[in-house]
Design a protein around this motif. Structure first.
Motif, PDB file in Angstrom:
ATOM      1  N   CYS A   1      51.913  47.288 113.857  1.00  0.00           N
ATOM      2  CA  CYS A   1      51.658  47.817 115.218  1.00  0.00           C
ATOM      3  C   CYS A   1      52.527  46.812 116.351  1.00  0.00           C
ATOM      4  O   CYS A   1      53.118  47.389 117.120  1.00  0.00           O
ATOM      5  N   GLU A   2      52.368  45.487 115.909  1.00  0.00           N
ATOM      6  CA  GLU A   2      53.049  44.382 116.928  1.00  0.00           C
ATOM      7  C   GLU A   2      54.594  44.536 116.714  1.00  0.00           C
ATOM      8  O   GLU A   2      55.043  44.612 117.515  1.00  0.00           O
ATOM      9  N   SER A   3      54.850  44.700 115.628  1.00  0.00           N
ATOM     10  CA  SER A   3      56.287  44.854 115.301  1.00  0.00           C
ATOM     11  C   SER A   3      56.767  45.825 115.905  1.00  0.00           C
ATOM     12  O   SER A   3      58.246  46.109 116.250  1.00  0.00           O
ATOM     13  N   ARG A   4      56.100  47.024 115.682  1.00  0.00           N
ATOM     14  CA  ARG A   4      56.721  48.374 116.437  1.00  0.00           C
ATOM     15  C   ARG A   4      56.914  48.026 117.955  1.00  0.00           C
ATOM     16  O   ARG A   4      57.849  48.381 118.373  1.00  0.00           O
TER      17      ARG A   4
ATOM     18  N   LEU B   1      60.362  48.556 120.183  1.00  0.00           N
ATOM     19  CA  LEU B   1      60.497  49.352 121.343  1.00  0.00           C
ATOM     20  C   LEU B   1      60.954  48.289 122.710  1.00  0.00           C
ATOM     21  O   LEU B   1      61.639  48.945 123.202  1.00  0.00           O
ATOM     22  N   LEU B   2      60.414  47.309 122.715  1.00  0.00           N
ATOM     23  CA  LEU B   2      60.763  46.521 123.777  1.00  0.00           C
ATOM     24  C   LEU B   2      62.209  45.990 123.679  1.00  0.00           C
ATOM     25  O   LEU B   2      62.953  46.000 124.436  1.00  0.00           O
ATOM     26  N   LEU B   3      62.561  45.437 122.537  1.00  0.00           N
ATOM     27  CA  LEU B   3      64.092  45.380 121.889  1.00  0.00           C
ATOM     28  C   LEU B   3      64.917  46.574 122.530  1.00  0.00           C
ATOM     29  O   LEU B   3      66.222  46.238 123.052  1.00  0.00           O
ATOM     30  N   TYR B   4      64.537  47.746 121.978  1.00  0.00           N
ATOM     31  CA  TYR B   4      65.186  48.959 122.302  1.00  0.00           C
ATOM     32  C   TYR B   4      65.617  49.125 123.684  1.00  0.00           C
ATOM     33  O   TYR B   4      66.436  49.425 124.358  1.00  0.00           O
ATOM     34  N   LEU B   5      64.276  48.847 124.642  1.00  0.00           N
ATOM     35  CA  LEU B   5      64.421  48.922 126.092  1.00  0.00           C
ATOM     36  C   LEU B   5      65.367  47.853 126.635  1.00  0.00           C
ATOM     37  O   LEU B   5      66.240  48.168 127.574  1.00  0.00           O
ATOM     38  N   ARG B   6      65.373  46.844 126.207  1.00  0.00           N
ATOM     39  CA  ARG B   6      66.276  45.576 126.546  1.00  0.00           C
ATOM     40  C   ARG B   6      67.633  45.817 126.084  1.00  0.00           C
ATOM     41  O   ARG B   6      68.600  46.070 127.039  1.00  0.00           O
ATOM     42  N   ARG B   7      67.889  46.385 125.077  1.00  0.00           N
ATOM     43  CA  ARG B   7      69.505  46.513 124.520  1.00  0.00           C
ATOM     44  C   ARG B   7      69.978  48.015 125.159  1.00  0.00           C
ATOM     45  O   ARG B   7      71.066  47.979 125.524  1.00  0.00           O
ATOM     46  N   VAL B   8      69.414  48.973 124.971  1.00  0.00           N
ATOM     47  CA  VAL B   8      69.911  50.169 125.393  1.00  0.00           C
ATOM     48  C   VAL B   8      69.652  50.676 126.876  1.00  0.00           C
ATOM     49  O   VAL B   8      70.612  51.076 127.550  1.00  0.00           O
ATOM     50  N   LEU B   9      68.533  50.273 127.621  1.00  0.00           N
ATOM     51  CA  LEU B   9      68.482  50.477 128.944  1.00  0.00           C
ATOM     52  C   LEU B   9      68.496  49.529 129.857  1.00  0.00           C
ATOM     53  O   LEU B   9      68.205  49.667 131.049  1.00  0.00           O
TER      54      LEU B   9
ATOM     55  N   TRP C   1      68.239  36.337 124.055  1.00  0.00           N
ATOM     56  CA  TRP C   1      66.864  36.379 123.100  1.00  0.00           C
ATOM     57  C   TRP C   1      65.686  36.103 123.744  1.00  0.00           C
ATOM     58  O   TRP C   1      64.877  35.576 123.136  1.00  0.00           O
ATOM     59  N   ALA C   2      65.463  36.439 125.153  1.00  0.00           N
ATOM     60  CA  ALA C   2      64.232  36.036 125.658  1.00  0.00           C
ATOM     61  C   ALA C   2      63.156  36.729 124.968  1.00  0.00           C
ATOM     62  O   ALA C   2      63.202  38.181 124.769  1.00  0.00           O
ATOM     63  N   ALA C   3      62.013  36.201 124.710  1.00  0.00           N
ATOM     64  CA  ALA C   3      61.032  36.856 123.914  1.00  0.00           C
ATOM     65  C   ALA C   3      60.015  37.658 124.727  1.00  0.00           C
ATOM     66  O   ALA C   3      59.944  37.201 125.861  1.00  0.00           O
ATOM     67  N   ALA C   4      59.584  38.941 124.057  1.00  0.00           N
ATOM     68  CA  ALA C   4      58.917  39.786 124.988  1.00  0.00           C
ATOM     69  C   ALA C   4      57.507  39.220 125.364  1.00  0.00           C
ATOM     70  O   ALA C   4      56.849  39.874 125.992  1.00  0.00           O
ATOM     71  N   ALA C   5      57.097  38.307 124.426  1.00  0.00           N
ATOM     72  CA  ALA C   5      55.357  38.306 124.427  1.00  0.00           C
ATOM     73  C   ALA C   5      55.469  36.817 125.423  1.00  0.00           C
ATOM     74  O   ALA C   5      54.442  36.642 125.713  1.00  0.00           O
TER      75      ALA C   5
END
Length: 155
Positions: A1-4, A8-16, A39-43
């Motif tokens: 669940c955490e990897s998903r 999703l956060l990586l998708y938000l950063r890269r695409v949007l 590569w700023a970590a989302a957590a």
């Protein structure tokens, strides 16, 4: 669940170009990278740019984006009307009535029986000149898009 979640956060950063920590959508991926790094970590929080009220910041950003979209929609309507007007002006400027039942195309000098025939002739033989006139109506749109995007990014 955490990897998903991280995907999703990586998708938000890269695409949007969306920074989930600050709830800020940047104008471009380059702006996101320059403000927070690739590569700023989302957590991990970033104390140097933390916003005290994330929800308020997100609402402000949404309002700025809605204003941006409204400005673009209004500009699209104005440009469509200007393009139609430019095309009609080109047709009327290049359809000269010589006498009753005779119309001339000044671009080629040909004589036709009616304005509909001149218009068809212009569409078939002088389409590039017509396209250039209509394209000139789109130039203010590009400037307005640039200014609207600049206002959105600075908001």
């Amino acid at each position: 669940c955490e990897s998903r979640l991280h995907l999703l956060l990586l998708y938000l950063r890269r695409v949007l170009a969306f920074d989930a920590q600050l709830a800020v959508q940047h104008g471009s991926p380059a702006e996101l990278i320059s403000s927070s790094g690739e590569w700023a970590a989302a957590a991990f929080p970033r104390p140097e740019r933390s916003t005290p009220d994330v929800a308020k910041a997100a609402l402000e950003r949404c309002a700025a984006h809605q204003a941006y979209l409204q400005a673009l929609g209004q500009q699209d309507k104005e440009t469509a009307a200007a393009a139609v007007a430019a095309g009609e002006a080109f047709y009327s400027a290049n359809c000269l009535q010589i006498e009753e039942g005779k119309y001339r195309c000044p671009l080629s000098g040909k004589v036709f029986r009616g304005p509909a025939f001149v218009r068809k002739h212009i569409d078939n033989k002088h389409a590039s000149k017509l396209d250039a006139e209509v394209a000139a109506a789109f130039e203010p749109k590009f400037k307005a898009y640039f200014l609207a995007a600049d206002a959105r990014v600075s908001a």
